[in-house]
Write a protein that holds these residues in place. Structure first.
Motif, PDB file in Angstrom:
ATOM      1  N   PRO A 247      18.524  22.923 -40.581  1.00  0.00           N
ATOM      2  CA  PRO A 247      17.164  23.491 -40.856  1.00  0.00           C
ATOM      3  C   PRO A 247      16.530  24.266 -39.694  1.00  0.00           C
ATOM      4  O   PRO A 247      17.610  24.689 -39.176  1.00  0.00           O
ATOM      5  CB  PRO A 247      16.048  22.375 -39.824  1.00  0.00           C
ATOM      6  CG  PRO A 247      17.010  20.789 -40.331  1.00  0.00           C
ATOM      7  CD  PRO A 247      18.355  22.256 -40.588  1.00  0.00           C
ATOM      8  N   GLY A 248      15.542  25.515 -40.191  1.00  0.00           N
ATOM      9  CA  GLY A 248      15.574  26.976 -39.213  1.00  0.00           C
ATOM     10  C   GLY A 248      16.852  27.516 -38.812  1.00  0.00           C
ATOM     11  O   GLY A 248      16.343  28.942 -39.041  1.00  0.00           O
ATOM     12  N   LEU A 249      17.051  27.704 -40.151  1.00  0.00           N
ATOM     13  CA  LEU A 249      17.562  28.870 -40.467  1.00  0.00           C
ATOM     14  C   LEU A 249      17.299  29.562 -41.740  1.00  0.00           C
ATOM     15  O   LEU A 249      17.423  28.883 -42.825  1.00  0.00           O
ATOM     16  CB  LEU A 249      19.392  28.372 -40.520  1.00  0.00           C
ATOM     17  CG  LEU A 249      20.832  29.346 -40.888  1.00  0.00           C
ATOM     18  CD1 LEU A 249      21.914  28.601 -40.166  1.00  0.00           C
ATOM     19  CD2 LEU A 249      20.704  29.563 -42.437  1.00  0.00           C
ATOM     20  N   VAL A 250      17.471  30.871 -41.887  1.00  0.00           N
ATOM     21  CA  VAL A 250      17.375  31.714 -42.660  1.00  0.00           C
ATOM     22  C   VAL A 250      18.456  32.518 -42.922  1.00  0.00           C
ATOM     23  O   VAL A 250      19.198  32.819 -41.437  1.00  0.00           O
ATOM     24  CB  VAL A 250      15.604  32.542 -42.936  1.00  0.00           C
ATOM     25  CG1 VAL A 250      16.172  34.078 -41.518  1.00  0.00           C
ATOM     26  CG2 VAL A 250      15.810  33.050 -44.042  1.00  0.00           C
ATOM     27  N   ALA A 251      19.303  33.073 -44.293  1.00  0.00           N
ATOM     28  CA  ALA A 251      20.657  33.654 -43.604  1.00  0.00           C
ATOM     29  C   ALA A 251      20.030  34.182 -45.429  1.00  0.00           C
ATOM     30  O   ALA A 251      19.895  34.046 -46.283  1.00  0.00           O
ATOM     31  CB  ALA A 251      21.262  32.912 -44.779  1.00  0.00           C
ATOM     32  N   LYS A 252      21.593  35.489 -45.341  1.00  0.00           N
ATOM     33  CA  LYS A 252      21.227  37.004 -46.891  1.00  0.00           C
ATOM     34  C   LYS A 252      22.467  37.397 -46.658  1.00  0.00           C
ATOM     35  O   LYS A 252      22.032  38.120 -45.557  1.00  0.00           O
ATOM     36  CB  LYS A 252      20.055  37.838 -46.969  1.00  0.00           C
ATOM     37  CG  LYS A 252      19.882  38.802 -47.835  1.00  0.00           C
ATOM     38  CD  LYS A 252      19.314  37.894 -49.037  1.00  0.00           C
ATOM     39  CE  LYS A 252      20.018  38.657 -50.564  1.00  0.00           C
ATOM     40  NZ  LYS A 252      20.263  38.659 -51.317  1.00  0.00           N
ATOM     41  N   GLU A 256      29.802  43.630 -49.900  1.00  0.00           N
ATOM     42  CA  GLU A 256      30.535  44.588 -49.355  1.00  0.00           C
ATOM     43  C   GLU A 256      31.110  43.751 -47.977  1.00  0.00           C
ATOM     44  O   GLU A 256      31.633  44.306 -46.732  1.00  0.00           O
ATOM     45  CB  GLU A 256      30.401  46.002 -48.679  1.00  0.00           C
ATOM     46  CG  GLU A 256      30.782  46.738 -49.798  1.00  0.00           C
ATOM     47  CD  GLU A 256      32.061  46.686 -50.431  1.00  0.00           C
ATOM     48  OE1 GLU A 256      33.259  46.821 -49.577  1.00  0.00           O
ATOM     49  OE2 GLU A 256      32.624  46.838 -51.823  1.00  0.00           O
ATOM     50  N   ALA A 257      30.761  41.968 -47.750  1.00  0.00           N
ATOM     51  CA  ALA A 257      30.998  41.251 -46.660  1.00  0.00           C
ATOM     52  C   ALA A 257      29.995  41.482 -45.656  1.00  0.00           C
ATOM     53  O   ALA A 257      30.492  41.364 -44.376  1.00  0.00           O
ATOM     54  CB  ALA A 257      31.953  41.071 -46.537  1.00  0.00           C
ATOM     55  N   PHE A 258      28.741  41.313 -46.111  1.00  0.00           N
ATOM     56  CA  PHE A 258      27.838  41.443 -45.021  1.00  0.00           C
ATOM     57  C   PHE A 258      27.490  40.325 -45.186  1.00  0.00           C
ATOM     58  O   PHE A 258      27.162  40.076 -45.731  1.00  0.00           O
ATOM     59  CB  PHE A 258      27.175  42.806 -44.866  1.00  0.00           C
ATOM     60  CG  PHE A 258      26.254  42.968 -43.784  1.00  0.00           C
ATOM     61  CD1 PHE A 258      26.199  44.161 -42.696  1.00  0.00           C
ATOM     62  CD2 PHE A 258      24.904  42.628 -43.654  1.00  0.00           C
ATOM     63  CE1 PHE A 258      25.878  44.335 -41.821  1.00  0.00           C
ATOM     64  CE2 PHE A 258      24.606  42.835 -42.029  1.00  0.00           C
ATOM     65  CZ  PHE A 258      24.555  43.302 -41.294  1.00  0.00           C
ATOM     66  N   TYR A 259      26.917  40.218 -43.415  1.00  0.00           N
ATOM     67  CA  TYR A 259      25.980  38.962 -43.500  1.00  0.00           C
ATOM     68  C   TYR A 259      25.201  38.508 -42.579  1.00  0.00           C
ATOM     69  O   TYR A 259      24.938  39.312 -41.518  1.00  0.00           O
ATOM     70  CB  TYR A 259      26.495  37.226 -43.817  1.00  0.00           C
ATOM     71  CG  TYR A 259      26.398  36.146 -43.938  1.00  0.00           C
ATOM     72  CD1 TYR A 259      25.358  36.658 -45.088  1.00  0.00           C
ATOM     73  CD2 TYR A 259      25.767  35.144 -43.347  1.00  0.00           C
ATOM     74  CE1 TYR A 259      25.390  35.188 -45.935  1.00  0.00           C
ATOM     75  CE2 TYR A 259      25.611  34.255 -43.919  1.00  0.00           C
ATOM     76  CZ  TYR A 259      24.792  34.297 -45.725  1.00  0.00           C
ATOM     77  OH  TYR A 259      24.573  32.642 -46.088  1.00  0.00           O
ATOM     78  N   GLY A 260      23.858  38.520 -42.491  1.00  0.00           N
ATOM     79  CA  GLY A 260      23.094  38.075 -41.070  1.00  0.00           C
ATOM     80  C   GLY A 260      22.258  36.817 -41.961  1.00  0.00           C
ATOM     81  O   GLY A 260      22.261  36.186 -42.598  1.00  0.00           O
ATOM     82  N   ILE A 261      22.293  36.279 -40.761  1.00  0.00           N
ATOM     83  CA  ILE A 261      21.155  35.096 -40.080  1.00  0.00           C
ATOM     84  C   ILE A 261      20.417  35.289 -38.991  1.00  0.00           C
ATOM     85  O   ILE A 261      21.008  35.046 -37.908  1.00  0.00           O
ATOM     86  CB  ILE A 261      22.536  34.064 -39.986  1.00  0.00           C
ATOM     87  CG1 ILE A 261      23.692  33.756 -40.603  1.00  0.00           C
ATOM     88  CG2 ILE A 261      22.036  32.600 -39.399  1.00  0.00           C
ATOM     89  CD1 ILE A 261      25.077  33.577 -40.061  1.00  0.00           C
TER      90      ILE A 261
END
Length: 332
Positions: A247-252, A256-261
């Motif tokens: 809960p309270g987590l947004v992710a995209k 090429e194996a990038f990630y944002g949280i």
């Protein structure tokens, strides 16, 4: 900020007692003020977030269409799987601007969803641009153009008013000068912007803790993505599975194996996280995501741990190796 001198993180795949493959990772964690509080490797690494930019690319839409239904805003932020639900939502978004599938300039690829891909094959049909994982983003861009009085023609070009504005927003949200936002061209033909890793982490911190002139629109993007995780990706994919479990987590994810949280609630307050796996090894993404969540003080449930198994099995079901994550977070 120190750009060198900290250890990179590593995800090591083993076979028996031998390290078989190693993926190096650069990672930045920022607080709500945009201050780097932890890092591995180079927090100032300039790299392309690729599809992790989609929440920022959707911000002009959220600003121009404050009454847009949340499912349509979610699919504008998506790297979707091309299922019927995804396509119907994109179609509704297209219709709002008087556009059709023929107006999409994203190109075509087979749907990511295996069942949808199999249905097309059985029917002898080719995929359309609607199946493209970026079609929601493109539909949102077409609507943004109409609402702002900009031409739809050429909406993917670097000099188009929409893309100029999106580049400006990357700099603004990332807390960097516009000159630090470099431009390339993405797989779906829109500009892809490269910026320091800590700047992307700051964008995700801004989603978790919206403030400033765009706070209401950023809050709507956060709510849309977290309320419609299936539309953001699809069955069995990390974004869709991870967001409901924390809960309270947004992710995209980004190619090429990038990630944002973005983390709304952590022992350290609201945070943004961005990481890049240097060799583009996407199989290591879930392992890094869970390791950093645990390092930041979030307990990992069995459901979360199942997203990144620590053991490897062959096709006969025999255990043949394992995965370990080395995450030497340097504070400050």
């Amino acid at each position: 900020m120190t750009r060198t001198g900290t250890q990179v993180a590593r995800v090591v795949f083993t076979r028996g007692a031998v390290d078989e493959s190693i993926h190096e990772v650069h990672l930045a964690v920022v607080d709500a003020a945009g201050t780097v509080i932890a890092r591995c490797g180079d927090a100032g690494l300039v790299t392309f977030p690729r599809s992790s930019s989609k929440p920022a690319q959707a911000l002009p839409l959220a600003l121009a269409a404050p009454e847009l239904p949340s499912d349509e805003l979610a699919v504008a932020c998506a790297s979707h799987a091309g299922t019927p639900e995804h396509r119907m939502t994109v179609m509704r978004l297209l219709e709002r601007s008087g556009s059709t599938v023929a107006d999409l300039r994203c190109g075509t690829h087979p749907p990511f969803d295996p069942a949808t891909a199999a249905t097309l094959i059985r029917a002898g049909e080719a995929p359309s641009p609607l199946h493209h994982n970026c079609s929601g983003k493109h539909a949102g861009m077409l609507l943004t153009c109409v609402l702002n009085g900009w031409p739809k023609d050429g909406y993917t070009e670097h000099g188009h008013p929409l893309q100029v504005r999106i580049r400006e927003l990357h700099a603004e949200l990332g807390g960097v000068d516009l000159e630090q936002v470099e431009a390339g061209t993405d797989g779906c033909s829109v500009p892809a912007f490269a910026l320091p890793l800590h700047a992307v982490a700051r964008i995700f911190a801004g989603l978790a803790h919206p403030a400033g002139a765009h706070a209401q629109a950023l809050e709507r993007i956060f709510a849309a993505m977290t309320s419609h995780p299936f539309l953001v990706a699809g069955l069995g994919r990390l974004d869709t599975t991870l967001m409901p479990l924390v809960p309270g987590l947004v992710a995209k994810m980004g190619a090429e194996a990038f990630y944002g949280i973005g983390l709304r609630d952590s022992p350290h307050g609201p945070l943004g996280v961005a990481f890049k796996i240097s060799d583009g090894g996407e199989r290591a993404r879930a392992h890094v995501a869970l390791a950093v969540l645990e390092a930041l003080g979030l307990p990992l449930t069995p459901e979360l741990r199942a997203l990144a198994p620590a053991t490897l099995h062959n096709w006969a079901g025999r255990e043949v190796g394992g995965v370990r994550v080395e995450l030497p977070l340097a504070l400050g």
